[in-house]
Design a protein around this motif. Structure first.
Motif, PDB file in Angstrom:
ATOM      1  N   THR A   1      17.976  89.644  18.735  1.00  0.00           N
ATOM      2  CA  THR A   1      18.672  88.418  19.138  1.00  0.00           C
ATOM      3  C   THR A   1      18.834  88.362  20.652  1.00  0.00           C
ATOM      4  N   VAL A   2      19.321  89.453  21.240  1.00  0.00           N
ATOM      5  CA  VAL A   2      19.559  89.473  22.681  1.00  0.00           C
ATOM      6  C   VAL A   2      18.252  89.292  23.441  1.00  0.00           C
ATOM      7  N   GLU A   3      17.179  89.899  22.942  1.00  0.00           N
ATOM      8  CA  GLU A   3      15.893  89.793  23.627  1.00  0.00           C
ATOM      9  C   GLU A   3      15.385  88.356  23.691  1.00  0.00           C
ATOM     10  N   ARG A   4      15.628  87.590  22.626  1.00  0.00           N
ATOM     11  CA  ARG A   4      15.036  86.246  22.565  1.00  0.00           C
ATOM     12  C   ARG A   4      16.028  85.142  22.889  1.00  0.00           C
ATOM     13  N   LEU A   5      17.309  85.474  23.044  1.00  0.00           N
ATOM     14  CA  LEU A   5      18.323  84.457  23.267  1.00  0.00           C
ATOM     15  C   LEU A   5      18.236  83.920  24.687  1.00  0.00           C
ATOM     16  N   ALA A   6      18.164  82.607  24.809  1.00  0.00           N
ATOM     17  CA  ALA A   6      18.108  81.995  26.134  1.00  0.00           C
ATOM     18  C   ALA A   6      19.479  82.072  26.795  1.00  0.00           C
ATOM     19  N   GLY A   7      19.480  82.191  28.115  1.00  0.00           N
ATOM     20  CA  GLY A   7      20.732  82.153  28.857  1.00  0.00           C
ATOM     21  C   GLY A   7      21.486  83.452  28.933  1.00  0.00           C
ATOM     22  N   VAL A   8      20.855  84.570  28.576  1.00  0.00           N
ATOM     23  CA  VAL A   8      21.497  85.879  28.717  1.00  0.00           C
ATOM     24  C   VAL A   8      21.094  86.451  30.074  1.00  0.00           C
ATOM     25  N   ASP A   9      22.046  86.472  31.001  1.00  0.00           N
ATOM     26  CA  ASP A   9      21.752  86.929  32.358  1.00  0.00           C
ATOM     27  C   ASP A   9      21.936  88.433  32.533  1.00  0.00           C
ATOM     28  N   PHE A  10      22.823  89.042  31.723  1.00  0.00           N
ATOM     29  CA  PHE A  10      23.019  90.488  31.780  1.00  0.00           C
ATOM     30  C   PHE A  10      23.593  90.958  30.457  1.00  0.00           C
ATOM     31  N   VAL A  11      23.532  92.260  30.217  1.00  0.00           N
ATOM     32  CA  VAL A  11      24.101  92.831  29.000  1.00  0.00           C
ATOM     33  C   VAL A  11      24.916  94.067  29.362  1.00  0.00           C
ATOM     34  N   GLU A  12      25.718  94.466  28.400  1.00  0.00           N
ATOM     35  CA  GLU A  12      26.555  95.658  28.529  1.00  0.00           C
ATOM     36  C   GLU A  12      26.317  96.503  27.288  1.00  0.00           C
ATOM     37  N   ALA A  13      26.107  97.805  27.476  1.00  0.00           N
ATOM     38  CA  ALA A  13      25.836  98.704  26.353  1.00  0.00           C
ATOM     39  C   ALA A  13      26.870  99.816  26.330  1.00  0.00           C
ATOM     40  N   ILE A  14      27.354 100.153  25.136  1.00  0.00           N
ATOM     41  CA  ILE A  14      28.345 101.222  24.992  1.00  0.00           C
ATOM     42  C   ILE A  14      27.695 102.543  25.387  1.00  0.00           C
ATOM     43  N   ALA A  15      28.237 103.170  26.423  1.00  0.00           N
ATOM     44  CA  ALA A  15      27.612 104.370  26.989  1.00  0.00           C
ATOM     45  C   ALA A  15      27.553 105.512  25.980  1.00  0.00           C
ATOM     46  N   GLU A  16      28.581 105.637  25.151  1.00  0.00           N
ATOM     47  CA  GLU A  16      28.621 106.744  24.188  1.00  0.00           C
ATOM     48  C   GLU A  16      27.523 106.634  23.138  1.00  0.00           C
TER      49      GLU A  16
ATOM     50  N   SER B   1      14.695  98.230  23.067  1.00  0.00           N
ATOM     51  CA  SER B   1      15.200  96.914  23.439  1.00  0.00           C
ATOM     52  C   SER B   1      15.785  96.923  24.846  1.00  0.00           C
ATOM     53  N   LEU B   2      16.544  97.959  25.188  1.00  0.00           N
ATOM     54  CA  LEU B   2      17.108  98.036  26.535  1.00  0.00           C
ATOM     55  C   LEU B   2      16.019  98.245  27.573  1.00  0.00           C
ATOM     56  N   ARG B   3      15.005  99.022  27.227  1.00  0.00           N
ATOM     57  CA  ARG B   3      13.888  99.206  28.166  1.00  0.00           C
ATOM     58  C   ARG B   3      13.172  97.872  28.407  1.00  0.00           C
TER      59      ARG B   3
ATOM     60  N   ALA C   1      12.901  95.824  31.914  1.00  0.00           N
ATOM     61  CA  ALA C   1      11.597  95.442  32.457  1.00  0.00           C
ATOM     62  C   ALA C   1      11.555  93.956  32.802  1.00  0.00           C
ATOM     63  N   LYS C   2      12.360  93.160  32.096  1.00  0.00           N
ATOM     64  CA  LYS C   2      12.442  91.719  32.364  1.00  0.00           C
ATOM     65  C   LYS C   2      13.399  91.415  33.512  1.00  0.00           C
ATOM     66  N   GLY C   3      14.037  92.452  34.062  1.00  0.00           N
ATOM     67  CA  GLY C   3      14.960  92.249  35.175  1.00  0.00           C
ATOM     68  C   GLY C   3      16.380  91.928  34.772  1.00  0.00           C
ATOM     69  N   VAL C   4      16.726  92.131  33.488  1.00  0.00           N
ATOM     70  CA  VAL C   4      18.088  91.866  33.008  1.00  0.00           C
ATOM     71  C   VAL C   4      18.967  93.080  33.324  1.00  0.00           C
ATOM     72  N   PRO C   5      20.029  92.906  34.104  1.00  0.00           N
ATOM     73  CA  PRO C   5      20.919  94.036  34.381  1.00  0.00           C
ATOM     74  C   PRO C   5      21.589  94.551  33.106  1.00  0.00           C
ATOM     75  N   VAL C   6      21.713  95.877  33.011  1.00  0.00           N
ATOM     76  CA  VAL C   6      22.384  96.517  31.879  1.00  0.00           C
ATOM     77  C   VAL C   6      23.504  97.393  32.434  1.00  0.00           C
ATOM     78  N   ILE C   7      24.725  97.142  31.992  1.00  0.00           N
ATOM     79  CA  ILE C   7      25.884  97.887  32.473  1.00  0.00           C
ATOM     80  C   ILE C   7      26.345  98.869  31.397  1.00  0.00           C
TER      81      ILE C   7
END
Length: 290
Positions: A35-50, A60-62, A66-72
């Motif tokens: 969903t996140v990969e194909r959803l329009a308008g997602v400028d950045f994402v946050e992933a649970i570090a643990e 998916s995060l890789r 590669a698409k330039g989406v920041p991951v926090i």
């Protein structure tokens, strides 16, 4: 490795105040990866570090990187609000996640999670006293020294209040920012939860917070049961939470706003609509400034 740089990932923009402009995002969960990969308008994402292994990131995060989406990387167990110094091992993991993701910053909760060998199993509020502020200040400085990128701290949804509090949540965070330069992750859903459950004014908290140090904002939904608000992240954000986002945006332009949805995942269309509601609330706040 003092975490005081603004981040240099491709596609990021510094706003001139050392803050990375992020846009509107969503919390990445393995159940939502397609969903996140194909959803329009997602400028950045946050992933649970643990949930991450820095040496073996989810495909998916890789792809998003590669698409330039920041991951926090977003930590939930550091326990920076406890009396004990933060664990070097946990800090090393956060640092490794930041490096692996080329993240602009790392976020964690200003919370108590363990003490004396016991795990609380919850993000508990810390006493807002002068002594607590001294201890947390030292813990934050230790964390900043261990991280390669800036640290942002999130306010938590409290299930109780300490009787000896000397400062409001806003003033406590403001003084912590003044002492350490730490950035803020303001969760407006948590402010709403504390207002409903503890009678703490969410707007007054916004008035006290140093929003010039804002890193980004969380928005989430929940439900009320027998007069208690449960911040579950399993439903659409209620209008009062989005109203608080508008109030915040009338005071400062947040570098980023992120939707949290952790279970009972809806359709792509519902998530896209939620991102649209967030953008509308942000625009309403910005319009009030003009």
């Amino acid at each position: 490795m003092r975490g005081d740089r603004s981040g240099g990932m491709t596609g990021e923009r510094d706003d001139g105040n050392g803050r990375t402009e992020l846009g509107v995002g969503i919390g990445w969960r393995s159940e939502l990866d397609l969903t996140v990969e194909r959803l329009a308008g997602v400028d950045f994402v946050e992933a649970i570090a643990e949930n991450l292994r820095p040496g073996d990131l989810p495909e998916s995060l890789r792809l998003l990187r590669a698409k330039g989406v920041p991951v926090i990387p977003h930590g939930v167990s550091l326990g920076i609000g406890g009396a004990e110094p933060p664990s070097p091992g946990r800090l090393a993991h956060l640092a490794a996640c930041a490096e692996a993701l080329d993240a602009p910053l790392v976020s964690e909760h200003l919370a108590f999670v363990r003490g004396g060998g016991l795990e609380a199993g919850h993000l508990l509020p810390i006493p807002r006293t002068r002594e607590s502020l001294r201890v947390v200040t030292e813990n934050v400085r230790r964390a900043q020294d261990a991280l390669p990128v800036p640290l942002a701290l999130e306010n938590v949804a409290a299930i109780f209040g300490w009787p000896d509090d000397e400062l409001t949540e806003g003033r406590f965070l403001a003084e912590l920012v003044e002492r350490t330069g730490v950035r803020l992750l303001v969760d407006v859903a948590n402010l709403y939860t504390n207002q409903v459950n503890l009678g703490l004014s969410a707007v007054a908290a916004l008035d006290d917070l140093p929003l010039e140090r804002l890193a980004y904002v969380h928005v989430a939904g929940g439900y009320e049961h027998q007069g208690i608000w449960h911040d579950t992240h399993t439903t659409a954000a209620p209008e009062p939470v989005l109203d608080l986002l508008t109030e915040l945006c009338a005071r400062a332009a947040p570098p980023g706003v992120l939707l949290e949805w952790d279970d009972e995942f809806p359709s792509d269309a519902v998530l896209a609509a939620e991102l649209g509601r967030i953008r509308a609330a942000m625009a309403a706040g910005a319009e009030r400034v003009r």
